[in-house]
Design a protein around this motif. Structure first.
Motif, PDB file in Angstrom:
ATOM      1  N   PRO A  80      25.434 -79.957  34.110  1.00  0.00           N
ATOM      2  CA  PRO A  80      24.440 -80.774  33.402  1.00  0.00           C
ATOM      3  C   PRO A  80      24.379 -82.184  33.977  1.00  0.00           C
ATOM      4  CG  PRO A  80      25.938 -79.706  31.858  1.00  0.00           C
ATOM      5  CD  PRO A  80      26.499 -79.510  33.237  1.00  0.00           C
TER       6      PRO A  80
ATOM      7  N   THR B 192      21.026 -77.616  35.843  1.00  0.00           N
ATOM      8  CA  THR B 192      21.398 -79.026  35.750  1.00  0.00           C
ATOM      9  C   THR B 192      20.805 -79.718  34.525  1.00  0.00           C
ATOM     10  OG1 THR B 192      19.638 -79.479  37.319  1.00  0.00           O
ATOM     11  CG2 THR B 192      21.853 -79.403  38.200  1.00  0.00           C
ATOM     12  N   HIS B 193      20.025 -78.990  33.753  1.00  0.00           N
ATOM     13  CA  HIS B 193      19.408 -79.496  32.517  1.00  0.00           C
ATOM     14  C   HIS B 193      18.334 -80.545  32.768  1.00  0.00           C
ATOM     15  CE1 HIS B 193      23.013 -78.138  29.822  1.00  0.00           C
ATOM     16  NE2 HIS B 193      22.672 -77.238  30.708  1.00  0.00           N
ATOM     17  N   PHE B 194      17.729 -80.532  33.945  1.00  0.00           N
ATOM     18  CA  PHE B 194      16.614 -81.441  34.193  1.00  0.00           C
ATOM     19  C   PHE B 194      15.481 -81.129  33.231  1.00  0.00           C
ATOM     20  CE2 PHE B 194      17.866 -81.678  38.907  1.00  0.00           C
ATOM     21  CZ  PHE B 194      18.566 -82.847  38.718  1.00  0.00           C
ATOM     22  N   THR B 195      14.844 -82.167  32.724  1.00  0.00           N
ATOM     23  CA  THR B 195      13.636 -81.974  31.927  1.00  0.00           C
ATOM     24  C   THR B 195      12.405 -82.467  32.687  1.00  0.00           C
ATOM     25  OG1 THR B 195      14.034 -84.080  30.811  1.00  0.00           O
ATOM     26  CG2 THR B 195      14.827 -82.080  29.713  1.00  0.00           C
TER      27      THR B 195
ATOM     28  N   ASN C 172      16.378 -74.798  34.695  1.00  0.00           N
ATOM     29  CA  ASN C 172      16.334 -76.084  34.016  1.00  0.00           C
ATOM     30  C   ASN C 172      15.311 -76.011  32.897  1.00  0.00           C
ATOM     31  OD1 ASN C 172      18.123 -78.004  35.686  1.00  0.00           O
ATOM     32  ND2 ASN C 172      17.011 -76.799  37.177  1.00  0.00           N
ATOM     33  N   ASN C 173      14.849 -77.121  32.444  1.00  0.00           N
ATOM     34  CA  ASN C 173      13.870 -77.143  31.365  1.00  0.00           C
ATOM     35  C   ASN C 173      12.720 -78.061  31.735  1.00  0.00           C
ATOM     36  OD1 ASN C 173      12.810 -76.489  28.879  1.00  0.00           O
ATOM     37  ND2 ASN C 173      13.867 -78.146  27.822  1.00  0.00           N
TER      38      ASN C 173
ATOM     39  N   ASN D 167      12.276 -72.248  34.866  1.00  0.00           N
ATOM     40  CA  ASN D 167      12.178 -73.650  34.453  1.00  0.00           C
ATOM     41  C   ASN D 167      11.198 -73.877  33.309  1.00  0.00           C
ATOM     42  OD1 ASN D 167      13.986 -75.165  36.230  1.00  0.00           O
ATOM     43  ND2 ASN D 167      12.677 -74.415  37.866  1.00  0.00           N
TER      44      ASN D 167
END
Length: 185
Positions: A51, A72-75, A95-96, A129
């Protein structure tokens, strides 16, 4: 033996490893990379699977040709990546980065039109994603041979992805429930 997780690295951490050419970091407790990563002038590739809250600028890394962000939890799209003009392989997986190519409340694009600046890209993986659209500028990646858009929420693909990408030989779009694939024939 108990599990030991690293939460942070000292800012000058990578100054001790200047000859590293590639690395794979999968540390769930780590949330950012030290800025000294930009001092790794021999770095050609990296896999980051943790993350990540902050991604430092890597633009001095002119030899970097592959980069993978996994879970990596990128938004939003990591805009620092767009400065890596030698990049030929980019994975941003799991990711998101939800939304379309319209500006989000943070002012960033989900996948920015400036993705077209990565003219050396031959492979782009944006699997899983939550994307609902990709910009038509992606078709300006004239060297792209593989585009993986599986497991997103795409509704349509820009027609130019089909008509204007002469080297694209692999286009993966399965598991996009609302995507009308009739245009792809």
């Amino acid at each position: 033996m108990s599990n030991c997780h690293v939460n942070s690295l000292p800012d000058n951490y990578y100054d001790n490893f200047l000859n590293i050419t590639d690395f794979d970091i999968q540390e769930p407790g780590l949330t950012q990379l030290p800025s000294s990563i930009a001092h790794l002038s021999l770095l050609t590739g990296a896999t980051l699977a943790f993350p990540l809250r902050f991604f430092p600028s890597l633009h001095p890394l002119v030899q970097m040709y592959w980069l993978s962000f996994i879970g990596t939890h990128f938004t939003t799209f990591p805009l620092n990546v767009l400065k890596l003009v030698s990049l030929s392989h980019l994975d941003i997986i799991g990711n998101n980065i939800t939304g379309s190519t319209k500006r989000s409340s943070a002012g960033a694009f989900s996948v920015p039109p400036s993705i077209a600046d990565l003219q050396s890209l031959t492979e782009l993986d944006l699997t899983d994603n939550g994307l609902t659209a990709i910009p038509s500028e992606i078709s300006q990646l004239c060297n792209l041979t593989r585009l993986d858009l599986r497991n997103n929420n795409l509704v349509r693909l820009p027609a130019s992805v089909i008509t204007s990408m002469p080297h694209l030989s692999i286009l993966l779009v399965t598991d996009n429930p609302a995507l009308d694939c009739s245009e792809l024939r």
